[in-house]
Write a protein that holds these residues in place. Structure first.
Motif, short mmCIF file in Angstrom:
data_model
loop_
_atom_site.label_atom_id
_atom_site.label_comp_id
_atom_site.label_asym_id
_atom_site.label_seq_id
_atom_site.Cartn_x
_atom_site.Cartn_y
_atom_site.Cartn_z
N UNK A 123 27.31 -12.05 51.11
CA UNK A 123 27.42 -13.34 51.85
C UNK A 123 28.50 -13.14 52.77
N UNK A 124 29.56 -12.74 52.11
CA UNK A 124 30.83 -12.82 53.05
C UNK A 124 30.65 -11.49 54.08
N UNK A 125 30.20 -10.61 53.59
CA UNK A 125 30.01 -9.38 54.48
C UNK A 125 29.06 -9.76 55.60
N UNK A 126 28.05 -10.21 55.50
CA UNK A 126 27.15 -10.86 56.60
C UNK A 126 27.87 -11.72 57.54
N UNK A 127 28.63 -12.76 56.90
CA UNK A 127 29.42 -13.64 57.86
C UNK A 127 30.53 -12.87 58.41
N UNK A 128 31.00 -12.10 58.09
CA UNK A 128 32.20 -11.33 58.75
C UNK A 128 31.45 -10.43 60.01
N UNK A 129 30.51 -9.84 59.62
CA UNK A 129 29.90 -9.11 60.86
C UNK A 129 29.23 -9.87 61.83
N UNK A 130 28.36 -10.85 61.45
CA UNK A 130 27.98 -11.81 62.39
C UNK A 130 28.80 -12.43 63.27
N UNK A 131 29.97 -12.68 62.84
CA UNK A 131 31.24 -13.53 63.30
C UNK A 131 31.79 -12.55 64.44
N UNK A 132 32.15 -11.30 64.02
CA UNK A 132 32.51 -10.47 65.08
C UNK A 132 31.56 -10.05 65.93
N UNK A 133 30.15 -10.06 65.89
CA UNK A 133 29.35 -9.66 66.92
C UNK A 133 29.24 -10.91 67.93
N UNK A 134 29.05 -12.20 67.24
CA UNK A 134 29.15 -13.36 68.18
C UNK A 134 30.39 -13.13 69.03
N UNK A 135 31.42 -12.97 68.49
CA UNK A 135 32.87 -13.05 69.15
C UNK A 135 32.84 -11.98 70.32
N UNK A 136 32.31 -10.89 69.87
CA UNK A 136 32.23 -9.77 71.03
C UNK A 136 31.21 -10.19 72.09
N UNK A 137 30.11 -10.60 71.78
CA UNK A 137 29.19 -11.17 72.83
C UNK A 137 29.61 -12.23 73.77
N UNK A 138 30.39 -13.26 73.00
CA UNK A 138 30.94 -14.31 73.89
C UNK A 138 32.20 -13.80 74.66
N UNK A 139 32.78 -12.79 74.48
CA UNK A 139 33.91 -12.20 75.02
C UNK A 139 33.56 -11.59 76.33
N UNK A 140 32.25 -11.01 76.37
CA UNK A 140 31.63 -10.43 77.40
C UNK A 140 31.29 -9.02 77.11
N UNK A 141 31.35 -8.42 75.79
CA UNK A 141 30.90 -7.22 75.68
C UNK A 141 29.56 -6.99 75.81
#
Length: 264
Positions: A241-259
């Protein structure tokens, strides 16, 4: 696609197919970040290498697959919902596959669920996958349909579905592995049929990629299954569960930052 990229995708498939972290979601993210996601062959490859992962289950649980006719009846009952759901919503599913942000959100939501699932189902009544009846099998198959949303995880959805019916983590996980064989086998055949129907061909080099990919996926999945059963029985789902949250959070942050990510 290079042979290196094929090997990486196969490793991702082998590790993630039977863990509740979404193999499809991880392969979508890798192929999107590396810019190969729009290649029709890559789309086929990410499904076709499931054959290697399927074979690992058959080898590890060889005796179960030749134990009784009742075993196949229960697998069929669990497999039917996926067939119906897939035929009815194939266009919607294809659209969801084109959305990396959707994958990331599914990873996050699924991760939150896995943090609490062990507390929700603490007193299993069934501790052997052989004791799962026909109705239990069908309901597990219904839960599996949720995983057609990329990022949800087929194994995670079906295991949680089993636990919701009083089945132990170990028994639910094993039945999820068995159910992967017809489900992933049908998905591979369907994808291969669509690929050729659209007029595509496979070159000798691409056949080599298939061979390498399936061998790697088979070997890695063998290790992943043994690890997962042992770990799940002792410690439960929280780390996934924590792994999914960390990976999902990183992907959302990257996409929102314009990657930029190439969609499928």
């Amino acid at each position: 696609m290079t042979i290196f990229q094929a090997i990486i995708l196969a490793i991702i498939e082998g590790i993630t197919e039977y863990l509740p972290i979404s193999s499809t979601g991880h392969m979508i993210l890798y192929s999107s970040f590396t810019g190969i996601a729009s290649d029709p062959f890559v789309k086929l490859f990410t499904v076709a290498i499931q054959f290697g992962a399927i074979l690992s289950v058959v080898v590890l649980y060889f005796k179960r697959f030749f134990k009784s006719f009742d075993f196949y009846v229960k697998l069929l009952a669990a497999f039917v919902p996926a067939v119906i759901f897939g035929l009815l919503f194939s266009d919607t599913i294809d659209a969801l596959l084109e959305n990396p942000l959707g994958v990331a959100i599914s990873l996050l939501v699924g991760g939150i669920v896995l943090l609490f699932v062990d507390k929700w189902f603490q007193r299993p009544l069934i501790d052997d996958s052989d004791e799962i009846d026909l109705f239990n099998a069908f309901k597990i198959g219904v839960f599996q349909c949720i995983a057609m949303i990329p990022g949800v995880s087929r194994s995670g959805a079906s295991i949680v579905g089993g636990m919701s019916q009083g089945i132990s983590r170990k028994a639910a996980a094993e039945f999820s592995f068995f159910l992967a064989v017809p489900t992933m086998g049908a998905a591979t055949c369907k994808k291969m049929y669509d690929f050729f129907k659209e007029g595509h061909t496979i070159t000798p080099y691409q056949w080599q990629l298939f061979a390498v990919g399936n061998i790697v996926a088979f070997l890695v999945a063998m290790i992943a299954i043994r690890f997962f059963i042992s770990y799940l029985t002792r410690y439960g789902f929280k780390v996934f569960g924590w792994y999914r949250i960390i990976v999902g959070g990183i992907i959302v942050a990257l996409l929102l930052s314009g990657v930029k990510m190439e969609v499928l």
